[in-house]
Design a protein around this motif. Structure first.
Motif, mmCIF file in Angstrom:
data_model
loop_
_atom_site.group_PDB
_atom_site.id
_atom_site.type_symbol
_atom_site.label_atom_id
_atom_site.label_comp_id
_atom_site.label_asym_id
_atom_site.label_seq_id
_atom_site.Cartn_x
_atom_site.Cartn_y
_atom_site.Cartn_z
ATOM 1 N N LYS A 27 -1.300 -12.760 4.817
ATOM 2 C CA LYS A 27 -2.380 -12.263 4.205
ATOM 3 C C LYS A 27 -2.508 -10.883 4.028
ATOM 4 O O LYS A 27 -3.063 -10.243 2.912
ATOM 5 N N ILE A 46 -2.428 -11.520 -7.250
ATOM 6 C CA ILE A 46 -3.231 -10.399 -6.442
ATOM 7 C C ILE A 46 -3.082 -9.132 -7.447
ATOM 8 O O ILE A 46 -2.002 -8.733 -7.552
ATOM 9 N N THR A 52 -10.247 -7.069 -3.653
ATOM 10 C CA THR A 52 -9.887 -8.401 -3.339
ATOM 11 C C THR A 52 -9.999 -8.961 -4.629
ATOM 12 O O THR A 52 -9.913 -10.449 -4.775
#
Length: 67
Positions: A27, A46, A52
């Motif tokens: 992660k 991502i 985020t």
């Protein structure tokens, strides 16, 4: 810290290692590009800008299969 006894559980050593050691490292990996949101069952790419953010995707970016 108290040791956890997994002898009566469904977990084996490899599962515990994956869950507590490998997964948290993945992660944090700056090379990770795909995100799976367990809560919403969504996939995303991502955006590596320090935040985020991610861009939702419905198809695999490599083979085109529906996710």
């Amino acid at each position: 810290m108290e040791d956890i006894d997994f002898s009566d559980s469904q977990f084996d050593v490899a599962s515990v290692h994956w869950l507590f050691i490998i997964l948290p490292l993945l992660k944090q990996c700056p090379d990770k590009i795909i995100l799976f949101d367990e809560k919403n069952k969504d996939y995303g790419l991502i955006i590596h800008d320090g935040g985020t953010s991610s861009i939702g995707i419905d198809f695999c970016p490599w083979c085109g299969a529906k996710l």
